[in-house]
Scaffold this active site. Structure first.
Site, PDB file in Angstrom:
ATOM      1  N   GLY A   1      -0.421   1.178  21.642  1.00  0.00           N
ATOM      2  CA  GLY A   1       0.949   1.571  21.966  1.00  0.00           C
ATOM      3  C   GLY A   1       1.812   0.345  22.215  1.00  0.00           C
TER       4      GLY A   1
ATOM      5  CB  SER B   1       1.693   8.063  34.812  1.00  0.00           C
ATOM      6  OG  SER B   1       2.974   8.465  35.273  1.00  0.00           O
TER       7      SER B   1
ATOM      8  CE1 TYR C   1       2.661  10.223  30.202  1.00  0.00           C
ATOM      9  CE2 TYR C   1       3.303  10.848  32.426  1.00  0.00           C
ATOM     10  CZ  TYR C   1       3.072   9.873  31.483  1.00  0.00           C
ATOM     11  OH  TYR C   1       3.239   8.554  31.822  1.00  0.00           O
TER      12      TYR C   1
END
Length: 256
Positions: A14, A140, A154
């Site tokens: 990414g 995250s 997510y």
């Protein structure tokens, strides 16, 4: 000052934009040999040209084992092995559960969580060969600590990464390899910008430091985990969020 990472071989998935590009930039500035990987070749080419340092690129579908295996093999050949893996690739479409199709759930889990497993699996032979290694996952605060409407898939994937992290730390220890995670809060990226100025302003107002983070804030945390100084730290995570998860309420922010 951290021990130099000059000439160490680094993969950043990414890595064509956002946090991944920020991580790649930090490592390249330190003199590392960096391969950035993503699906979009045009974006990769542009990022590799713009990041100062020794940076190559390769297209990769991080949810597919054959593609990940090729990425690691070609990187090891081009860069003389693999020292650091930053498993950063992620997707975060915003869809509420009632509207979400099962295929979208599967795609997000494959891109964010399955890819972490595949990258670690692909890296083991190279770490075993040299007797050491570093893995840094980009998790995250969303999922492990907080929630937000539309990001159930997510959040599940990011919490799943931390569950994977604990057992991976034990299994990787036999190869003198550490694995840790960075947990960004609201970091200013292209993806976050797409959510609109109202979202950005609201989020900045809820952060004690009164600003969104930048991608290099996360890159610096990843750099620490990759350093020799972090050799005795594994299975851990560090939050990079400007203090976002600390206040009990917005009223608490107003008291600062």
């Amino acid at each position: 000052m951290l021990t130099t990472l000059k000439d160490r071989s680094v993969i950043v998935t990414g890595g064509s934009k956002g946090i991944g590009r920020g991580i790649a930039t930090i490592f390249a500035r330190q003199g590392a040999k960096v391969t950035i990987a993503a699906r979009n070749e045009d974006q990769l080419r542009q990022a590799a040209a713009e990041i100062p340092g020794d940076v190559r690129y390769e297209t990769c579908d991080v949810s597919a084992w054959a593609s990940v295996e090729r990425l690691f093999a070609s990187t090891a050949e081009a860069q003389g092995g693999i020292d650091v893996v930053c498993a950063n690739a992620g997707a975060f479409p915003q869809t509420k559960i009632i509207e979400m199709e099962a295929d979208e759930w599967d795609t997000v889990l494959a891109t964010n969580l399955r890819s972490s497993f595949l990258c670690v699996k692909a890296a083991i032979p190279y770490f075993k060969q040299v007797g050491k290694g570093r893995v840094i996952l980009t998790s995250s605060i969303t999922g492990p600590v907080t929630g937000f409407p539309g990001w159930a898939h997510y959040g599940a994937s990011k919490a799943g990464q931390l569950g994977f992290l604990k057992t991976a730390a034990m299994e990787l220890s036999r190869y003198n390899t550490t694995i840790n995670a960075v947990m960004p809060g609201n970091i200013f990226t292209e993806g976050l910008q797409d959510l609109g100025q109202e979202y950005l302003d609201t989020m900045a107002a809820s952060i004690p430091l009164k600003r969104l983070g930048n991608v290099e804030d996360v890159g610096n945390a990843a750099l620490f985990f990759a350093s020799d100084e972090a050799a005795y730290i594994t299975g851990q995570q560090i939050v990079v969020d400007g203090g976002q998860i600390i206040p009990e309420s917005l009223e608490a922010i107003d008291e600062i």
